[in-house]
Design a protein around this motif. Structure first.
Motif, PDB file in Angstrom:
ATOM      1  N   GLY A 176       0.740  -0.937  -0.053  1.00  0.00           N
ATOM      2  CA  GLY A 176       0.045   0.011   0.000  1.00  0.00           C
ATOM      3  C   GLY A 176       0.753   1.115   0.069  1.00  0.00           C
ATOM      4  N   GLY A 177       0.385   2.290  -0.547  1.00  0.00           N
ATOM      5  CA  GLY A 177       1.216   3.426  -0.630  1.00  0.00           C
ATOM      6  C   GLY A 177       0.432   4.698  -1.145  1.00  0.00           C
ATOM      7  N   ILE A 178       0.993   5.804  -0.847  1.00  0.00           N
ATOM      8  CA  ILE A 178       0.572   7.136  -1.614  1.00  0.00           C
ATOM      9  C   ILE A 178       1.555   8.228  -2.401  1.00  0.00           C
ATOM     10  CG2 ILE A 178      -1.185   7.483   0.484  1.00  0.00           C
ATOM     11  CD1 ILE A 178       1.110   9.271   1.872  1.00  0.00           C
ATOM     12  N   GLY A 179       0.973   8.742  -3.187  1.00  0.00           N
ATOM     13  CA  GLY A 179       2.189   9.631  -4.101  1.00  0.00           C
ATOM     14  C   GLY A 179       1.256  10.862  -4.643  1.00  0.00           C
ATOM     15  N   VAL A 180       2.416  11.382  -5.619  1.00  0.00           N
ATOM     16  CA  VAL A 180       1.574  12.467  -6.097  1.00  0.00           C
ATOM     17  C   VAL A 180       2.103  12.762  -7.615  1.00  0.00           C
ATOM     18  CG1 VAL A 180       3.748  13.991  -5.315  1.00  0.00           C
ATOM     19  CG2 VAL A 180       1.524  15.165  -6.031  1.00  0.00           C
ATOM     20  N   LYS A 181       1.352  12.863  -8.498  1.00  0.00           N
ATOM     21  CA  LYS A 181       1.816  13.251  -9.941  1.00  0.00           C
ATOM     22  C   LYS A 181       1.685  14.939 -10.315  1.00  0.00           C
ATOM     23  CE  LYS A 181      -0.322   8.852 -11.233  1.00  0.00           C
ATOM     24  NZ  LYS A 181      -1.611   8.270 -12.048  1.00  0.00           N
ATOM     25  N   ILE A 182       2.822  14.960 -11.069  1.00  0.00           N
ATOM     26  CA  ILE A 182       2.977  16.498 -11.397  1.00  0.00           C
ATOM     27  C   ILE A 182       3.138  16.458 -13.013  1.00  0.00           C
ATOM     28  CG2 ILE A 182       4.325  18.685 -11.266  1.00  0.00           C
ATOM     29  CD1 ILE A 182       5.068  17.705  -8.349  1.00  0.00           C
ATOM     30  N   PRO A 183       2.367  17.161 -13.873  1.00  0.00           N
ATOM     31  CA  PRO A 183       2.391  17.174 -15.231  1.00  0.00           C
ATOM     32  C   PRO A 183       3.782  18.109 -15.498  1.00  0.00           C
ATOM     33  CG  PRO A 183       0.720  18.666 -14.512  1.00  0.00           C
ATOM     34  CD  PRO A 183       1.048  18.342 -13.204  1.00  0.00           C
ATOM     35  N   VAL A 184       4.420  17.701 -16.667  1.00  0.00           N
ATOM     36  CA  VAL A 184       5.853  18.496 -16.857  1.00  0.00           C
ATOM     37  C   VAL A 184       5.632  18.841 -18.327  1.00  0.00           C
ATOM     38  CG1 VAL A 184       7.226  17.568 -15.109  1.00  0.00           C
ATOM     39  CG2 VAL A 184       6.899  16.279 -17.187  1.00  0.00           C
ATOM     40  N   TYR A 185       5.109  18.058 -19.315  1.00  0.00           N
ATOM     41  CA  TYR A 185       5.191  18.448 -20.821  1.00  0.00           C
ATOM     42  C   TYR A 185       4.430  17.449 -21.362  1.00  0.00           C
ATOM     43  CZ  TYR A 185       6.821  18.983 -25.399  1.00  0.00           C
ATOM     44  OH  TYR A 185       6.882  19.451 -26.734  1.00  0.00           O
ATOM     45  N   GLN A 189       4.225  12.961 -17.050  1.00  0.00           N
ATOM     46  CA  GLN A 189       4.062  13.604 -15.729  1.00  0.00           C
ATOM     47  C   GLN A 189       5.426  12.647 -14.913  1.00  0.00           C
ATOM     48  OE1 GLN A 189       0.320  11.223 -15.310  1.00  0.00           O
ATOM     49  NE2 GLN A 189      -0.548  13.363 -14.204  1.00  0.00           N
ATOM     50  N   ILE A 190       5.789  13.334 -14.017  1.00  0.00           N
ATOM     51  CA  ILE A 190       6.557  12.867 -13.022  1.00  0.00           C
ATOM     52  C   ILE A 190       5.893  12.656 -11.725  1.00  0.00           C
ATOM     53  CG2 ILE A 190       8.648  14.191 -13.970  1.00  0.00           C
ATOM     54  CD1 ILE A 190       8.360  16.029 -11.504  1.00  0.00           C
ATOM     55  N   PHE A 191       6.304  11.634 -11.355  1.00  0.00           N
ATOM     56  CA  PHE A 191       5.756  11.064  -9.947  1.00  0.00           C
ATOM     57  C   PHE A 191       6.612  10.677  -8.752  1.00  0.00           C
ATOM     58  CE2 PHE A 191       6.170   7.087 -12.294  1.00  0.00           C
ATOM     59  CZ  PHE A 191       6.668   6.462 -11.342  1.00  0.00           C
ATOM     60  N   VAL A 192       6.146  10.641  -7.557  1.00  0.00           N
ATOM     61  CA  VAL A 192       6.905  10.492  -6.253  1.00  0.00           C
ATOM     62  C   VAL A 192       5.949  10.001  -5.391  1.00  0.00           C
ATOM     63  CG1 VAL A 192       8.302  11.236  -4.261  1.00  0.00           C
ATOM     64  CG2 VAL A 192       8.431  12.317  -6.466  1.00  0.00           C
ATOM     65  N   ASP A 193       6.515   8.485  -4.820  1.00  0.00           N
ATOM     66  CA  ASP A 193       5.427   8.015  -3.970  1.00  0.00           C
ATOM     67  C   ASP A 193       6.285   6.978  -2.882  1.00  0.00           C
ATOM     68  OD1 ASP A 193       6.058   5.344  -4.698  1.00  0.00           O
ATOM     69  OD2 ASP A 193       4.537   5.408  -6.270  1.00  0.00           O
ATOM     70  N   SER A 194       5.448   6.661  -1.981  1.00  0.00           N
ATOM     71  CA  SER A 194       5.990   5.912  -0.882  1.00  0.00           C
ATOM     72  C   SER A 194       5.292   4.718  -0.621  1.00  0.00           C
ATOM     73  CB  SER A 194       6.174   6.653   0.371  1.00  0.00           C
ATOM     74  OG  SER A 194       5.128   7.256   0.904  1.00  0.00           O
ATOM     75  N   ARG A 195       5.873   3.574  -0.352  1.00  0.00           N
ATOM     76  CA  ARG A 195       4.987   2.388  -0.191  1.00  0.00           C
ATOM     77  C   ARG A 195       5.432   1.574   1.015  1.00  0.00           C
ATOM     78  NH1 ARG A 195       5.382  -0.890  -5.863  1.00  0.00           N
ATOM     79  NH2 ARG A 195       4.424   1.143  -6.282  1.00  0.00           N
ATOM     80  N   SER A 228       9.626   1.878   1.013  1.00  0.00           N
ATOM     81  CA  SER A 228      10.436   2.428   0.003  1.00  0.00           C
ATOM     82  C   SER A 228       9.862   3.743  -0.584  1.00  0.00           C
ATOM     83  CB  SER A 228      10.373   1.626  -1.267  1.00  0.00           C
ATOM     84  OG  SER A 228       8.967   1.480  -1.867  1.00  0.00           O
ATOM     85  N   VAL A 229      10.770   4.531  -0.880  1.00  0.00           N
ATOM     86  CA  VAL A 229      10.411   5.603  -1.462  1.00  0.00           C
ATOM     87  C   VAL A 229      10.878   5.783  -3.004  1.00  0.00           C
ATOM     88  CG1 VAL A 229      10.634   8.175  -1.654  1.00  0.00           C
ATOM     89  CG2 VAL A 229      10.761   7.263   0.486  1.00  0.00           C
ATOM     90  N   ASN A 230       9.913   6.004  -4.201  1.00  0.00           N
ATOM     91  CA  ASN A 230      10.167   5.968  -5.553  1.00  0.00           C
ATOM     92  C   ASN A 230       9.778   7.121  -6.148  1.00  0.00           C
ATOM     93  OD1 ASN A 230      10.214   2.717  -5.109  1.00  0.00           O
ATOM     94  ND2 ASN A 230       8.180   3.277  -4.242  1.00  0.00           N
ATOM     95  N   TRP A 231      10.323   7.198  -7.348  1.00  0.00           N
ATOM     96  CA  TRP A 231      10.009   8.383  -8.370  1.00  0.00           C
ATOM     97  C   TRP A 231      10.234   7.983  -9.718  1.00  0.00           C
ATOM     98  CZ3 TRP A 231      14.195   7.858  -4.750  1.00  0.00           C
ATOM     99  CH2 TRP A 231      15.364   7.480  -5.311  1.00  0.00           C
ATOM    100  N   GLY A 232       9.705   8.663 -10.608  1.00  0.00           N
ATOM    101  CA  GLY A 232       9.694   8.246 -12.039  1.00  0.00           C
ATOM    102  C   GLY A 232       9.068   9.077 -13.044  1.00  0.00           C
ATOM    103  N   ILE A 233       8.805   8.721 -14.216  1.00  0.00           N
ATOM    104  CA  ILE A 233       8.051   9.370 -15.064  1.00  0.00           C
ATOM    105  C   ILE A 233       6.999   8.523 -15.731  1.00  0.00           C
ATOM    106  CG2 ILE A 233       9.748   8.829 -17.005  1.00  0.00           C
ATOM    107  CD1 ILE A 233       9.423  11.758 -18.084  1.00  0.00           C
ATOM    108  N   LEU A 234       5.953   9.399 -16.144  1.00  0.00           N
ATOM    109  CA  LEU A 234       4.698   8.540 -16.751  1.00  0.00           C
ATOM    110  C   LEU A 234       4.488   9.062 -18.020  1.00  0.00           C
ATOM    111  CD1 LEU A 234       2.848   6.338 -15.575  1.00  0.00           C
ATOM    112  CD2 LEU A 234       1.370   8.105 -14.765  1.00  0.00           C
ATOM    113  N   TYR A 235       3.798   8.358 -18.904  1.00  0.00           N
ATOM    114  CA  TYR A 235       3.688   8.843 -20.372  1.00  0.00           C
ATOM    115  C   TYR A 235       2.060   8.377 -20.244  1.00  0.00           C
ATOM    116  CZ  TYR A 235       2.846   9.657 -25.163  1.00  0.00           C
ATOM    117  OH  TYR A 235       2.319   9.814 -26.430  1.00  0.00           O
ATOM    118  N   THR A 236       1.041   9.172 -20.647  1.00  0.00           N
ATOM    119  CA  THR A 236      -0.287   8.893 -20.910  1.00  0.00           C
ATOM    120  C   THR A 236      -0.415   9.086 -22.352  1.00  0.00           C
ATOM    121  OG1 THR A 236      -0.744   9.635 -18.757  1.00  0.00           O
ATOM    122  CG2 THR A 236      -2.753   9.447 -20.314  1.00  0.00           C
TER     123      THR A 236
END
Length: 241
Positions: A176-185, A189-195, A228-236
């Motif tokens: 289980g975890g929570i996170g945030v997504k931020i649009p960049v271009y 989107q970039i995202f950061v979450d913890s689980r 864990s703490v995770n970060w990455g990039i997402l393409y929709t």
């Protein structure tokens, strides 16, 4: 027959387009602290004669790819394939005349979680998720250093070994975890979450014969856990107008 074939092709193309419009793909990386939940095996003579300690956290890393499929305004399903490290440390006879045994179990897994996600927000989105994971063991080593008190120099000896046979090949658990997504271009989107992950099935085998310094012989009911703490990039994929 030709009409049926044409209709099938149109339906397939429509389904693929609709699916793509709701699909996001991404890559991720993270750092995690892992350990084990366990019980001491009181019947083991090792515990009756020596001090036995666990350090229940081990800093390590993970990396992976993910697929997210939107089901509605707030809900989505997500699956991932991650390559991650877990492990734990122990000490045996520490601080006795400077001697003792220090060990470090390092395990690696391919992890496949299946997650249900809920998110809110218009531009910056906050989300939470929960689900199950299945881990597949790829490697395990126990790095052991023995410090001898046989001489004033306190010589150190390496007794490391491949510990893969001490672990189950698969392991399942809750995540289980929570996170945030931020649009960049555009669609990025970039995202950061913890689980947090907690094992439902045992990670280490019991009632098997272990060699010298194979410390897991002294414990039972061993389950993995990790934060864990995770970060990455997402393409929709863009929606068709």
């Amino acid at each position: 027959m030709k009409k049926v074939i044409r209709f099938s092709v149109v339906l397939l193309l429509f389904s693929n387009t609709l699916f793509a419009q709701n699909l996001s793909i991404g890559i991720k990386h993270g750092v995690n602290s892992s350990g084990i939940n366990f019980k001491y095996d009181d019947s083991d003579e090792l515990l009756n004669s020596r001090l036995f300690l666990f350090d229940n956290m081990k800093n390590s890393r993970n990396t992976g790819v993910l697929l997210n499929y939107t089901l509605g305004k707030h809900f989505s399903l997500q699956t991932e394939v991650n390559y991650l490290n877990k492990g734990f440390e122990f000490q045996l006879n520490p601080y006795i005349d400077g001697g003792g045994i220090c060990g470090n179990y390092k395990t690696t897994y391919f992890s496949v979680p299946l997650l249900a996600c809920y998110e809110v927000g218009k531009t910056i989105k906050v989300y939470g998720y929960g689900g199950l994971y299945l881990n597949f063991l790829t490697d395990s080593k126990n790095k052991i250093t023995v410090t001898s008190t046989s001489s004033p120099d306190l010589p150190k000896y390496d007794h490391s070994y491949d510990s893969k046979d001490e672990f189950y090949k698969t392991e399942a658990g809750l995540v289980g975890g929570i996170g945030v997504k931020i649009p960049v271009y555009r669609q990025f989107q970039i995202f950061v979450d913890s689980r947090y992950e907690s094992g439902l099935t045992k990670a280490i085998k019991e009632n098997i014969e272990y060699g010298n310094y194979h410390i897991v012989a002294a414990v039972k009911d061993v389950y993995n856990k990790a934060f864990s703490v995770n970060w990455g990039i997402l393409y929709t994929f863009a929606k068709k107008e």
